[in-house]
Design an enzyme around this catalytic site. Structure first.
Site, mmCIF file in Angstrom:
data_model
loop_
_atom_site.group_PDB
_atom_site.id
_atom_site.type_symbol
_atom_site.label_atom_id
_atom_site.label_comp_id
_atom_site.label_asym_id
_atom_site.label_seq_id
_atom_site.Cartn_x
_atom_site.Cartn_y
_atom_site.Cartn_z
ATOM 1 N N ASP B 14 9.444 3.941 -0.608
ATOM 2 C CA ASP B 14 10.035 5.222 -0.211
ATOM 3 C C ASP B 14 8.952 6.300 -0.224
ATOM 4 O O ASP B 14 9.005 7.236 -0.997
ATOM 5 C CB ASP B 14 11.189 5.597 -1.170
ATOM 6 C CG ASP B 14 10.786 5.593 -2.627
ATOM 7 O OD1 ASP B 14 9.694 5.048 -2.971
ATOM 8 O OD2 ASP B 14 11.531 6.159 -3.455
ATOM 9 N N ASP B 19 3.602 5.682 -3.371
ATOM 10 C CA ASP B 19 3.811 4.546 -2.463
ATOM 11 C C ASP B 19 2.671 4.500 -1.454
ATOM 12 O O ASP B 19 2.114 3.435 -1.167
ATOM 13 C CB ASP B 19 5.113 4.716 -1.661
ATOM 14 C CG ASP B 19 6.335 4.853 -2.515
ATOM 15 O OD1 ASP B 19 7.116 3.905 -2.593
ATOM 16 O OD2 ASP B 19 6.519 5.933 -3.106
ATOM 17 N N ASN B 169 13.247 4.983 -10.039
ATOM 18 C CA ASN B 169 13.556 3.948 -9.042
ATOM 19 C C ASN B 169 14.780 3.119 -9.430
ATOM 20 O O ASN B 169 15.574 2.740 -8.567
ATOM 21 C CB ASN B 169 12.365 2.997 -8.850
ATOM 22 C CG ASN B 169 11.276 3.606 -7.984
ATOM 23 O OD1 ASN B 169 11.495 4.620 -7.331
ATOM 24 N ND2 ASN B 169 10.101 2.998 -7.991
#
Lengths: 310, 316
Positions: B14, B19, B169
């Site tokens: 995401d 990331d 997460n």
């Protein structure tokens, strides 16, 4: 010097007995009352054991009060595999001849706390049921208890479940009531109590004293000792002596200010003491201290010195 | 001629600054063959992170179509983290516009396609909520045997971050994580235990910036932005979470990895989304998770630097 007045709330309990007998001999503190609660064993056993241990310690003048027979919400689950059916690992000691108190723990504690005008330190070393009832029944008790030095919980890990400790798991709702009450708390959880142990030499030394206290120590601890061998733990953790010795000698301990709440709703986390010690998120209310470390040699020495003096 | 045997991977995330940095590491690694990029809602809304993923793919010259997932978790309402990642989800440097169209396949379908077509077992690197991975495992259980391992950034055995008990997460989609942890697939977890020790200090990314290639500059600028919020929380370095999920499979020797049984709390007033480990092994079954709990920080930074140095002469 004026001694610190201490109230011990106990589910006596093998390690509770060690805590009580040690407390009676610690110079800086004065045990001014004791109350019994269901936990390690049934309330009636805990009440009898507390009375008898106090009597064995030569202090029948200290009053012992009966308390809650079951947790606030959960069904009671005692621990005979650790503490035996009688709560003292089947050790037998003489019955106390003190008059049997009928005043309940929550009323007696409230009266004493009020009488001492905010100086009373309470050391709950069992489930927090009595304290929760006292807070609910006498809301102004929060102004009269100086601090709660609790044996319970764990910042990391658990013993009855991967993330919950016995005292808190037994009555998580009571623990949550207490932690939400606003009374300052020093939490001696498994993080410190597993470091607060007696090693083999300490144990041999205590038994070698050959007095009535050390005989009880020897006769009550065998189930714990065998369990300990099975899991290869290096020492005999004296969980319940932690908050008591902490009250007398806080300088032997290290802790960190934080917020602590108890998970009562979780599926796998029920009874977990959730802290914000290491999370970016901080609880709005941080009136607790999680005790995380102890000077073990000094801790063991204090217990040994106490036992020797019997 | 000997050819380096490449490990096929799917990048599911995401993006999100960390990331993005994780994907820079993956794209730079000779050992990895990026078969697909799939997106999941989390750090920002699905539309935003998907756009970011396509821009990153263009930046890294990846010849693949990004596949997007569902716009929300299995059961929960979506939580996003604009405080860390900005309104776009990847605020900071200007990036090239997408140069490939969006895939017609959904993220779980794309994962399944890669697994089906791969001769070798595939590693899934999951750096967001585990919604897509769970959906794929639920829809195509027969493909589990084609998964080499799932390397995740998520959870924390000792502590949470978004709440006292839970890491972001996992908190975004606890039910998805529950499915992944109970799937029986080989699982490696980089939780806060390690990622909060994977600190990259400003002097570290200045060193990266000084490499003076286009990717190194972008990475340094991502750190610049990400650190604004992270430093406001009291951190002295950037908590470089997601790259741990890549580096812990490329260089496991610089990490401390322990096998535990880990379960996910789905309920709880304070603990929904908590990853609970049975440290003593006394309470549960065989370990289901390789938990990464510590690392050699200096070497971690060196590998990050080295990966960025591979983009010498890169054209954007």
């Amino acid at each position: 010097m004026k001694k610190i007045p201490v109230w011990i709330d106990t589910d006596t309990g093998v390690d509770d007995a060690v805590g009580i007998l040690t407390a009676l001999k610690l110079e800086p503190i004065e045990v001014v009352g004791v109350s019994a609660v269901a936990g390690n064993t049934y309330q009636n056993n805990a009440f009898r054991n507390a009375r008898d241990v106090i009597s064995l310690g030569g202090r029948e003048d200290i009053r012992v009060y009966p308390g809650a027979e079951r947790p606030l919400v959960k069904k009671l689950k005692v621990a005979p595999h650790v503490h035996g059916d009688n709560g003292l690992g089947e050790a037998e000691i003489p019955r106390s001849k003190a008059p049997i108190e009928t005043t309940k723990a929550w009323d007696a504690l409230y009266e004493k706390a009020k009488e001492l005008k905010g100086e009373l330190v309470v050391c709950p070393v069992g489930p927090l049921t009595n304290i929760a009832i006292a807070i609910t029944l006498h809301p102004d008790i929060v102004d009269y208890i100086k601090v709660l030095n609790i044996m319970g919980g764990a910042a990391i890990g658990g013993n009855v479940t991967p993330c919950a400790e016995f005292n808190i798991f037994t009555d998580p709702h009571a623990a949550q009531t207490v932690l939400k009450s606003g009374i300052p708390v020093n939490m001696c959880g498994l993080d410190v109590t597993l470091k607060a142990f007696l090693d083999d030499d300490d144990i041999a030394e205590i038994i070698s004293y050959g007095n009535k206290a050390s005989d009880l120590f020897r006769d009550s601890n065998h189930m714990i000792y065998e369990a300990r061998e099975r899991v290869h733990e290096s020492g005999l953790a004296e969980h319940d002596s932690c908050p008591i010795i902490f009250t007398a000698y806080p300088e032997l301990f290290e802790g960190q200010k934080c917020g602590i709440y108890v998970e009562t709703q979780g599926t796998i986390t029920q009874g977990k003491t959730v802290t914000d010690l290491w999370s970016d998120y901080k609880f709005p209310d941080r009136h607790c201290t999680f005790i995380l470390d102890v000077n073990q040699p000094e801790f063991a020495k204090l217990i040994k010195t106490a036992y020797k003096s019997y | 001629m000997d050819k380096i045997r490449k490990r096929p991977v799917i990048l599911d995330g995401d993006p999100g600054h960390d990331d993005a940095i994780a994907w820079v590491l993956a794209a730079a690694a000779d050992e990895l063959d990026i078969k697909a990029i799939t997106t999941v809602a989390g750090n920002q809304t699905l539309e935003k992170v998907t756009y970011n993923a396509r821009r990153i793919a263009a930046l890294l010259h990846l010849d693949i179509e990004v596949a997007k997932g569902r716009n929300r978790p299995l059961c929960s309402e979506l939580i996003i983290a604009p405080n860390f990642h900005g309104e776009t989800g990847l605020d900071g440097p200007v990036l090239p516009e997408p140069d490939h169209k969006l895939s017609d396949l959904s993220a779980p379908e794309m994962m399944a396609k890669v697994l089906r077509e791969s001769e070798e077992k595939v590693t899934i690197i999951s750096t967001g909520a585990q919604t897509n991975v769970a959906a794929m495992l639920l829809a195509y259980p027969e493909l589990k045997e084609k998964i080499e391992m799932i390397s995740t950034m998520g959870g924390g055995l000792r502590n949470g971050n978004w709440t006292a008990g839970a890491e972001f997460n996992i908190l975004v989609d606890p039910e998805a994580a529950y499915n992944v942890y109970h799937s029986g697939v080989k699982l490696q977890m980089c939780g806060l235990d390690v990622t909060e020790k994977a600190l990259v200090y400003p002097e570290d990314w200045e060193r990266i910036r000084s490499l003076n290639n286009p990717i190194a500059k972008v990475v340094a600028e991502w750190f610049d932005f990400f650190f604004i919020h992270v430093s406001s929380l009291g951190w002295s370095g950037a908590t470089t979470h997601d790259p741990c999920a890549v580096l812990s499979i490329l260089h496991p020797e610089i990490f401390d990895i322990r096998d535990y049984y880990v379960d996910i709390e789905l309920n709880g007033e304070y603990t929904r989304g908590a990853t609970i480990a049975d440290y003593t092994g006394r309470h549960s079954n065989e370990p289901n998770c390789a938990c990464v709990v510590d690392l050699d920080r200096e070497k971690f930074v060196d590998y990050l630097y080295e990966a960025c140095s591979r983009y010498e002469g890169w054209e954007v």
